[in-house]
Design a protein around this motif. Structure first.
Motif, PDB file in Angstrom:
ATOM      1  N   GLU A   5      22.540 -17.344  -4.413  1.00  0.00           N
ATOM      2  CA  GLU A   5      22.993 -15.998  -4.743  1.00  0.00           C
ATOM      3  C   GLU A   5      23.620 -15.325  -3.533  1.00  0.00           C
ATOM      4  OE1 GLU A   5      20.034 -14.606  -8.352  1.00  0.00           O
ATOM      5  OE2 GLU A   5      19.356 -14.327  -6.295  1.00  0.00           O
ATOM      6  N   ARG A   6      24.722 -14.645  -3.764  1.00  0.00           N
ATOM      7  CA  ARG A   6      25.439 -13.923  -2.730  1.00  0.00           C
ATOM      8  C   ARG A   6      25.692 -12.492  -3.201  1.00  0.00           C
ATOM      9  NH1 ARG A   6      24.065 -18.172  -1.308  1.00  0.00           N
ATOM     10  NH2 ARG A   6      25.218 -19.822  -0.209  1.00  0.00           N
ATOM     11  N   VAL A   7      25.809 -11.582  -2.248  1.00  0.00           N
ATOM     12  CA  VAL A   7      26.034 -10.168  -2.577  1.00  0.00           C
ATOM     13  C   VAL A   7      27.284  -9.672  -1.859  1.00  0.00           C
ATOM     14  CG1 VAL A   7      25.124  -7.819  -2.475  1.00  0.00           C
ATOM     15  CG2 VAL A   7      23.578  -9.736  -2.951  1.00  0.00           C
ATOM     16  N   LEU A   8      28.179  -9.055  -2.623  1.00  0.00           N
ATOM     17  CA  LEU A   8      29.346  -8.365  -2.092  1.00  0.00           C
ATOM     18  C   LEU A   8      29.092  -6.869  -2.144  1.00  0.00           C
ATOM     19  CD1 LEU A   8      32.409  -8.132  -1.275  1.00  0.00           C
ATOM     20  CD2 LEU A   8      32.875  -8.001  -3.749  1.00  0.00           C
ATOM     21  N   LEU A   9      29.328  -6.190  -1.041  1.00  0.00           N
ATOM     22  CA  LEU A   9      29.264  -4.733  -0.994  1.00  0.00           C
ATOM     23  C   LEU A   9      30.681  -4.169  -0.959  1.00  0.00           C
ATOM     24  CD1 LEU A   9      27.767  -1.970  -0.480  1.00  0.00           C
ATOM     25  CD2 LEU A   9      28.057  -2.478   1.967  1.00  0.00           C
ATOM     26  N   ILE A  10      30.922  -3.125  -1.752  1.00  0.00           N
ATOM     27  CA  ILE A  10      32.166  -2.372  -1.668  1.00  0.00           C
ATOM     28  C   ILE A  10      31.785  -0.941  -1.327  1.00  0.00           C
ATOM     29  CG2 ILE A  10      34.309  -1.703  -2.806  1.00  0.00           C
ATOM     30  CD1 ILE A  10      33.896  -3.983  -4.772  1.00  0.00           C
ATOM     31  N   GLY A  11      32.237  -0.444  -0.173  1.00  0.00           N
ATOM     32  CA  GLY A  11      31.821   0.889   0.249  1.00  0.00           C
ATOM     33  C   GLY A  11      32.793   1.498   1.226  1.00  0.00           C
ATOM     34  N   ASP A  12      32.413   2.707   1.686  1.00  0.00           N
ATOM     35  CA  ASP A  12      33.379   3.436   2.510  1.00  0.00           C
ATOM     36  C   ASP A  12      32.802   4.187   3.698  1.00  0.00           C
ATOM     37  OD1 ASP A  12      32.182   5.597   0.875  1.00  0.00           O
ATOM     38  OD2 ASP A  12      33.830   6.793   1.691  1.00  0.00           O
ATOM     39  N   GLY A  13      31.496   4.446   3.734  1.00  0.00           N
ATOM     40  CA  GLY A  13      31.032   5.352   4.775  1.00  0.00           C
ATOM     41  C   GLY A  13      29.617   5.110   5.243  1.00  0.00           C
ATOM     42  N   ALA A  14      29.014   6.166   5.824  1.00  0.00           N
ATOM     43  CA  ALA A  14      27.736   6.045   6.515  1.00  0.00           C
ATOM     44  C   ALA A  14      26.604   5.568   5.613  1.00  0.00           C
ATOM     45  CB  ALA A  14      27.373   7.382   7.163  1.00  0.00           C
ATOM     46  N   SER A  15      26.634   5.951   4.338  1.00  0.00           N
ATOM     47  CA  SER A  15      25.552   5.532   3.444  1.00  0.00           C
ATOM     48  C   SER A  15      25.569   4.027   3.198  1.00  0.00           C
ATOM     49  CB  SER A  15      25.638   6.271   2.105  1.00  0.00           C
ATOM     50  OG  SER A  15      26.738   5.824   1.332  1.00  0.00           O
ATOM     51  N   ASP A  16      26.657   3.354   3.610  1.00  0.00           N
ATOM     52  CA  ASP A  16      26.775   1.909   3.410  1.00  0.00           C
ATOM     53  C   ASP A  16      26.538   1.113   4.692  1.00  0.00           C
ATOM     54  OD1 ASP A  16      27.679   2.185   0.646  1.00  0.00           O
ATOM     55  OD2 ASP A  16      29.513   2.991   1.519  1.00  0.00           O
ATOM     56  N   PHE A  17      26.354   1.796   5.820  1.00  0.00           N
ATOM     57  CA  PHE A  17      26.240   1.082   7.090  1.00  0.00           C
ATOM     58  C   PHE A  17      25.043   0.129   7.103  1.00  0.00           C
ATOM     59  CE2 PHE A  17      28.533   4.430   9.964  1.00  0.00           C
ATOM     60  CZ  PHE A  17      29.703   4.197   9.272  1.00  0.00           C
ATOM     61  N   CYS A  18      23.898   0.625   6.676  1.00  0.00           N
ATOM     62  CA  CYS A  18      22.682  -0.184   6.767  1.00  0.00           C
ATOM     63  C   CYS A  18      22.753  -1.397   5.847  1.00  0.00           C
ATOM     64  CB  CYS A  18      21.463   0.676   6.433  1.00  0.00           C
ATOM     65  SG  CYS A  18      19.882  -0.170   6.713  1.00  0.00           S
ATOM     66  N   VAL A  19      23.133  -1.177   4.597  1.00  0.00           N
ATOM     67  CA  VAL A  19      23.159  -2.283   3.636  1.00  0.00           C
ATOM     68  C   VAL A  19      24.251  -3.285   3.982  1.00  0.00           C
ATOM     69  CG1 VAL A  19      24.652  -1.085   1.973  1.00  0.00           C
ATOM     70  CG2 VAL A  19      23.102  -2.863   1.169  1.00  0.00           C
ATOM     71  N   ALA A  20      25.318  -2.854   4.674  1.00  0.00           N
ATOM     72  CA  ALA A  20      26.375  -3.788   5.056  1.00  0.00           C
ATOM     73  C   ALA A  20      25.834  -4.915   5.932  1.00  0.00           C
ATOM     74  CB  ALA A  20      27.490  -3.049   5.789  1.00  0.00           C
ATOM     75  N   ASN A  21      24.758  -4.658   6.663  1.00  0.00           N
ATOM     76  CA  ASN A  21      24.137  -5.677   7.513  1.00  0.00           C
ATOM     77  C   ASN A  21      23.333  -6.698   6.717  1.00  0.00           C
ATOM     78  OD1 ASN A  21      24.910  -4.613  10.133  1.00  0.00           O
ATOM     79  ND2 ASN A  21      23.509  -2.935   9.708  1.00  0.00           N
ATOM     80  N   ARG A  22      23.133  -6.453   5.422  1.00  0.00           N
ATOM     81  CA  ARG A  22      22.216  -7.282   4.643  1.00  0.00           C
ATOM     82  C   ARG A  22      22.898  -8.005   3.487  1.00  0.00           C
ATOM     83  NH1 ARG A  22      19.461  -3.445   7.250  1.00  0.00           N
ATOM     84  NH2 ARG A  22      17.259  -3.760   7.690  1.00  0.00           N
ATOM     85  N   VAL A  23      24.205  -7.872   3.381  1.00  0.00           N
ATOM     86  CA  VAL A  23      24.932  -8.557   2.320  1.00  0.00           C
ATOM     87  C   VAL A  23      25.733  -9.716   2.915  1.00  0.00           C
ATOM     88  CG1 VAL A  23      25.047  -6.470   0.903  1.00  0.00           C
ATOM     89  CG2 VAL A  23      26.924  -6.988   2.489  1.00  0.00           C
ATOM     90  N   ASP A  24      26.413 -10.454   2.055  1.00  0.00           N
ATOM     91  CA  ASP A  24      27.136 -11.640   2.497  1.00  0.00           C
ATOM     92  C   ASP A  24      28.601 -11.368   2.801  1.00  0.00           C
ATOM     93  OD1 ASP A  24      25.020 -13.829   2.039  1.00  0.00           O
ATOM     94  OD2 ASP A  24      24.992 -12.684   0.174  1.00  0.00           O
ATOM     95  N   PHE A  25      29.159 -10.323   2.210  1.00  0.00           N
ATOM     96  CA  PHE A  25      30.539  -9.970   2.489  1.00  0.00           C
ATOM     97  C   PHE A  25      30.746  -8.522   2.076  1.00  0.00           C
ATOM     98  CE2 PHE A  25      35.170 -10.303   2.595  1.00  0.00           C
ATOM     99  CZ  PHE A  25      35.356 -11.187   3.652  1.00  0.00           C
ATOM    100  N   VAL A  26      31.751  -7.875   2.706  1.00  0.00           N
ATOM    101  CA  VAL A  26      32.026  -6.464   2.445  1.00  0.00           C
ATOM    102  C   VAL A  26      33.521  -6.275   2.196  1.00  0.00           C
ATOM    103  CG1 VAL A  26      31.924  -4.106   3.359  1.00  0.00           C
ATOM    104  CG2 VAL A  26      30.112  -5.754   3.942  1.00  0.00           C
ATOM    105  N   PHE A  27      33.855  -5.534   1.157  1.00  0.00           N
ATOM    106  CA  PHE A  27      35.188  -4.957   1.002  1.00  0.00           C
ATOM    107  C   PHE A  27      35.052  -3.515   1.490  1.00  0.00           C
ATOM    108  CE2 PHE A  27      36.590  -7.732  -2.867  1.00  0.00           C
ATOM    109  CZ  PHE A  27      36.631  -8.850  -2.043  1.00  0.00           C
ATOM    110  N   ALA A  28      35.681  -3.198   2.612  1.00  0.00           N
ATOM    111  CA  ALA A  28      35.395  -1.937   3.302  1.00  0.00           C
ATOM    112  C   ALA A  28      36.578  -0.988   3.278  1.00  0.00           C
ATOM    113  CB  ALA A  28      35.002  -2.218   4.752  1.00  0.00           C
ATOM    114  N   LYS A  29      36.258   0.279   3.055  1.00  0.00           N
ATOM    115  CA  LYS A  29      37.228   1.367   3.150  1.00  0.00           C
ATOM    116  C   LYS A  29      36.797   2.327   4.263  1.00  0.00           C
ATOM    117  CE  LYS A  29      38.635   3.338  -0.697  1.00  0.00           C
ATOM    118  NZ  LYS A  29      38.577   4.062  -2.007  1.00  0.00           N
ATOM    119  N   HIS A  30      37.755   3.068   4.790  1.00  0.00           N
ATOM    120  CA  HIS A  30      37.505   4.206   5.669  1.00  0.00           C
ATOM    121  C   HIS A  30      36.560   3.864   6.818  1.00  0.00           C
ATOM    122  CE1 HIS A  30      39.780   6.157   2.628  1.00  0.00           C
ATOM    123  NE2 HIS A  30      38.798   6.245   1.742  1.00  0.00           N
ATOM    124  N   ARG A  31      35.488   4.673   7.008  1.00  0.00           N
ATOM    125  CA  ARG A  31      34.605   4.512   8.165  1.00  0.00           C
ATOM    126  C   ARG A  31      33.858   3.185   8.167  1.00  0.00           C
ATOM    127  NH1 ARG A  31      30.618   9.257   7.983  1.00  0.00           N
ATOM    128  NH2 ARG A  31      29.912   8.366   9.966  1.00  0.00           N
TER     129      ARG A  31
END
Length: 231
Positions: free
Chosen positions: A158-184
């Motif tokens: 199982e893999r997890v993709l995060l799609i996010g844009d700002g500070a509320s996503d910083f912590c979880v971005a460290n715990r997923v397998d890949f990120v589609f990132a916007k803005h900050r």
């Protein structure tokens, strides 16, 4: 590999931050100080949001009329369709307002998307409060996004993709397998060495999704179980 998508809402799906737009029109004095305290790290987002929501002064019809004018990324409904066609489940995981998210999504025919967010509660005809049923011990957020991406709760494939844009996503971005990132979130991923691709919107995400699913977007040495993350 079996992928799951966790998607932020405010500033990611919606063009603007919903709570900010509400506060600018209907917030009583004091909400900006709470915002400043949060940005300075003196309080967590849960304390900030609850205090700000309690400073809102508007009735339900006014609230809903405001929400009905909130725009979303035009490519998001198509992205949801592409993910569904590929058999990839998508969940909205937000530190925002559940009522706002449900109403905005329903306007675009997306009312069946699962949503995890803070719970908006009326305490008077024109007063509101916030409940955070998805908070976690030691986490200052109203919705602990990390609990949805914890590697220990996943199967090996199982893999997890995060799609996010700002500070509320910083912590979880460290715990997923890949990120589609916007803005900050772009700069955070770059600085932290997190595997990511920058996107301007969901049309970019649509184009990247097949490469993610066939593995060609992942760095060769990427591990789905990052062991050296902060607790």
């Amino acid at each position: 590999m079996r992928w799951t998508i966790l998607c932020d809402f405010d500033g990611t799906v919606s063009v603007e931050d919903v709570i900010d737009s509400l506060l600018s029109e209907y917030g009583r004095p004091g909400w900006q100080q709470l915002e400043d305290d949060w940005r300075a790290g003196r309080i967590g987002s849960r304390q900030c949001m609850r205090g700000q929501v309690e400073l809102l002064e508007l009735d339900r019809p006014t609230l809903d009329a405001h929400l009905d004018a909130v725009r979303i990324d035009q490519g998001f409904p198509d992205f949801v369709g592409h993910a569904a066609a590929a058999g990839v489940p998508l969940r909205i995981v937000s530190d925002g307002l559940d009522h706002a998210i449900h109403r905005i999504l329903a306007r675009h025919g997306l009312q069946d998307l699962p949503v995890s967010a803070n719970h908006l509660v009326a305490r008077a005809p024109d007063r509101w409060t916030l409940e955070s049923p998805l908070q976690a011990e030691g986490c200052g957020s109203g919705t602990c996004k990390c609990s949805f991406a914890a590697p220990g709760r996943r199967r090996d494939d199982e893999r997890v993709l995060l799609i996010g844009d700002g500070a509320s996503d910083f912590c979880v971005a460290n715990r997923v397998d890949f990120v589609f990132a916007k803005h900050r979130l772009i700069e955070h991923c770059r600085a932290a060495g997190i595997p990511y691709m920058p996107i301007a919107g969901f049309q970019d995400a649509i184009e990247l999704l097949p490469r993610l699913l066939d593995g060609s977007l992942l760095p060769p040495a990427h591990s789905p179980l990052p062991a050296a993350l902060p607790a």
